[in-house]
Scaffold this motif. Structure first.
Motif, short mmCIF file in Angstrom:
data_model
loop_
_atom_site.label_atom_id
_atom_site.label_comp_id
_atom_site.label_asym_id
_atom_site.label_seq_id
_atom_site.Cartn_x
_atom_site.Cartn_y
_atom_site.Cartn_z
N ALA A 93 13.70 -7.14 -6.20
CA ALA A 93 12.42 -6.60 -6.66
C ALA A 93 12.14 -6.97 -8.11
CB ALA A 93 12.43 -5.07 -6.51
N LYS A 94 13.20 -7.17 -8.91
CA LYS A 94 12.99 -7.53 -10.31
C LYS A 94 12.42 -8.94 -10.46
CE LYS A 94 16.67 -4.54 -12.11
NZ LYS A 94 17.92 -4.50 -12.90
N ASP A 95 12.64 -9.78 -9.43
CA ASP A 95 12.18 -11.16 -9.51
C ASP A 95 10.79 -11.36 -8.91
OD1 ASP A 95 14.65 -11.79 -10.59
OD2 ASP A 95 15.52 -12.09 -8.61
N GLN A 96 10.15 -10.31 -8.49
CA GLN A 96 8.86 -10.40 -7.83
C GLN A 96 7.81 -9.59 -8.58
OE1 GLN A 96 9.53 -9.01 -3.87
NE2 GLN A 96 10.87 -10.70 -3.30
N GLN A 97 6.57 -10.00 -8.42
CA GLN A 97 5.45 -9.22 -8.94
C GLN A 97 5.37 -7.90 -8.17
OE1 GLN A 97 3.35 -10.26 -11.45
NE2 GLN A 97 2.22 -8.36 -11.45
N GLN A 98 5.13 -6.83 -8.89
CA GLN A 98 5.05 -5.52 -8.25
C GLN A 98 3.76 -4.82 -8.65
OE1 GLN A 98 8.77 -3.14 -8.27
NE2 GLN A 98 9.62 -4.82 -9.47
N VAL A 99 3.31 -3.94 -7.76
CA VAL A 99 2.17 -3.08 -8.04
C VAL A 99 2.57 -1.65 -7.74
CG1 VAL A 99 -0.21 -2.51 -7.47
CG2 VAL A 99 0.52 -4.90 -7.51
N VAL A 100 2.50 -0.81 -8.74
CA VAL A 100 2.83 0.61 -8.60
C VAL A 100 1.53 1.40 -8.57
CG1 VAL A 100 4.10 2.54 -9.56
CG2 VAL A 100 5.00 0.23 -9.81
N VAL A 101 1.36 2.20 -7.53
CA VAL A 101 0.11 2.93 -7.35
C VAL A 101 0.42 4.40 -7.12
CG1 VAL A 101 -2.09 3.00 -6.13
CG2 VAL A 101 -0.79 0.86 -6.24
N GLY A 102 -0.28 5.26 -7.82
CA GLY A 102 -0.15 6.69 -7.63
C GLY A 102 -1.16 7.23 -6.64
N PRO A 103 -1.10 8.52 -6.32
CA PRO A 103 -2.05 9.12 -5.39
C PRO A 103 -3.49 8.98 -5.89
CG PRO A 103 -0.20 10.60 -5.79
CD PRO A 103 -0.09 9.50 -6.78
N GLY A 104 -4.41 8.92 -4.95
CA GLY A 104 -5.82 8.80 -5.32
C GLY A 104 -6.39 10.11 -5.85
N PRO A 131 -0.48 1.56 0.91
CA PRO A 131 0.17 0.31 1.35
C PRO A 131 -0.67 -0.93 1.08
CG PRO A 131 0.31 2.01 3.05
CD PRO A 131 -0.66 2.50 2.04
N ARG A 132 -1.98 -0.82 1.21
CA ARG A 132 -2.84 -1.98 0.99
C ARG A 132 -2.94 -2.33 -0.50
NH1 ARG A 132 -4.60 0.24 5.71
NH2 ARG A 132 -5.38 -1.23 7.29
N LEU A 133 -2.95 -1.32 -1.34
CA LEU A 133 -3.01 -1.59 -2.77
C LEU A 133 -1.72 -2.24 -3.27
CD1 LEU A 133 -4.81 1.64 -4.05
CD2 LEU A 133 -5.74 -0.68 -3.95
N LYS A 134 -0.60 -1.87 -2.69
CA LYS A 134 0.66 -2.50 -3.10
C LYS A 134 0.72 -3.96 -2.67
CE LYS A 134 3.30 1.82 -3.14
NZ LYS A 134 4.42 2.58 -2.56
N GLU A 135 -0.03 -4.32 -1.64
CA GLU A 135 -0.08 -5.71 -1.21
C GLU A 135 -0.80 -6.60 -2.22
OE1 GLU A 135 1.22 -7.44 1.37
OE2 GLU A 135 2.40 -5.64 1.74
N LEU A 136 -1.47 -6.00 -3.20
CA LEU A 136 -2.15 -6.79 -4.22
C LEU A 136 -1.15 -7.57 -5.08
CD1 LEU A 136 -4.94 -4.32 -5.41
CD2 LEU A 136 -5.14 -6.27 -3.86
N ALA A 137 0.13 -7.25 -4.98
CA ALA A 137 1.14 -8.03 -5.69
C ALA A 137 1.16 -9.47 -5.19
CB ALA A 137 2.52 -7.39 -5.51
N ALA A 209 -3.74 1.28 -10.40
CA ALA A 209 -2.71 0.31 -10.02
C ALA A 209 -2.09 -0.27 -11.28
CB ALA A 209 -3.31 -0.80 -9.16
N THR A 210 -0.78 -0.16 -11.40
CA THR A 210 -0.05 -0.72 -12.54
C THR A 210 0.66 -1.99 -12.08
OG1 THR A 210 0.28 1.48 -13.49
CG2 THR A 210 1.70 -0.29 -14.29
N PHE A 211 0.32 -3.11 -12.68
CA PHE A 211 0.89 -4.40 -12.31
C PHE A 211 2.10 -4.68 -13.20
CE2 PHE A 211 -3.37 -4.41 -10.78
CZ PHE A 211 -3.35 -5.16 -9.61
#
Length: 303
Positions: A93-104, A131-137, A209-211
């Motif tokens: 996970a450290k080697d990949q782009q990540q997107v952290v998203v909290g509740p709406g 799940p869809r917002l995390k796919e923005l990575a 969304a935090t990238f």
């Protein structure tokens, strides 16, 4: 000479008529010719192993040569004294782009007459959105991006439409935001609202969304987003002590629990909400807001 020729001409003409038996062929000669033709044309090629014509269709049994030709090539052996190449380790996970998203967070809701309603209640859209917002990575525009982007949604249950809109106060460049929103629009283009329980006609929500770029620590980003359970209790004592004063929520969304650390979420407070401090247990504070009490992690209220 003249007399001899004249004698021949005066010789009587005779005609020989053959008997029926004389016209029949000699079968012994025919048999010998047939035997010789069979030996030369048929038996000899088979005995000598010479194939004159193509095989009959039923002759499909593979030979050793054809089986060897159809077999996959064996892997080449490594040269003596050379080491085999090491397998590439899987990416973490450290080697990949990540997107952290909290509740709406619901920012607005309206009835059929488009009249704003004060108490919007709850809306179970997080299981669809997160799940869809995390796919923005995986979005090309998000590669290597480091920052926060509020993403808004307009839900129209009457038309069964989901519209993605730009939020406020982003830390990303405008060109990057445009590309990410296009990816988000594609992710939500086939979302169905039929299975989402709702009370009102329209809802407006926002997700932060935090990238996190490859190599960065996602834990710190989750704490900044305020939507994940990153609260950590410190110390060994569990006794509650008194506290007093006022505090302001510093996270985008602070989770208020019925008990420290593992209690059920009883409230969600947005950034800027003022709360009253009434108690403390290690790194957790008991707060009061609009007649309700609960526990929040000290980092969510800037303490």
């Amino acid at each position: 000479m003249a007399k001899a020729d004249m004698a021949k001409r005066q010789r009587p003409l005779t005609v020989d008529i053959p008997r029926p038996g004389d016209e029949q062929p000699v079968w012994s000669r025919v048999g010998v010719i047939a035997l010789v033709g069979f030996v030369v044309g048929v038996a000899w090629p088979r005995l000598a192993g010479v194939r004159i014509g193509p095989s009959v269709p039923g002759d499909l049994k593979p030979t050793a040569e054809t089986a060897a030709a159809s077999a996959p090539p064996a892997p080449a052996a490594a040269a003596p004294g050379t080491a085999e190449p090491e397998a590439k380790p899987p990416e973490t996970a450290k080697d990949q782009q990540q997107v952290v998203v909290g509740p709406g967070r619901i920012t607005r809701c309206s009835d059929r007459k488009n009249k704003k309603i004060e108490d919007c209640g709850e809306l179970q859209f997080d299981p669809i959105a997160l799940p869809r917002l995390k796919e923005l990575a995986r979005c090309p525009a998000a590669l290597g991006v480091d920052g926060k982007l509020p993403i808004g949604f307009e839900l129209n249950f009457e038309k069964k439409e989901v519209q993605v809109v730009k939020g406020k106060k982003t830390t990303l460049p405008a060109a990057t935001v445009s590309g990410i929103l296009q990816c988000a629009a594609r992710e939500f283009s086939n979302v169905s609202l039929e299975e989402v329980p709702h009370k009102h006609r329209r809802y407006s929500l926002v997700y932060t969304a935090t990238f996190v770029p490859p190599g960065a620590q996602a834990e710190a980003a989750k704490t900044e987003a305020g939507g994940e359970d990153q609260e950590k209790a410190a110390g060994a004592t569990t006794s509650e002590t008194a506290a007093s004063g006022l505090a302001t929520v510093s996270w985008d969304t602070a989770l208020v629990r019925g008990a420290p650390k593992e209690g059920d979420v009883v409230m969600r407070l947005v950034r800027g909400t003022r709360v009253k401090l009434v108690g403390r247990q290690n790194d957790w504070y008991k707060i009061e807001h609009r007649g309700k009490t609960g526990w929040v992690y000290r980092g969510s209220i800037g303490l």
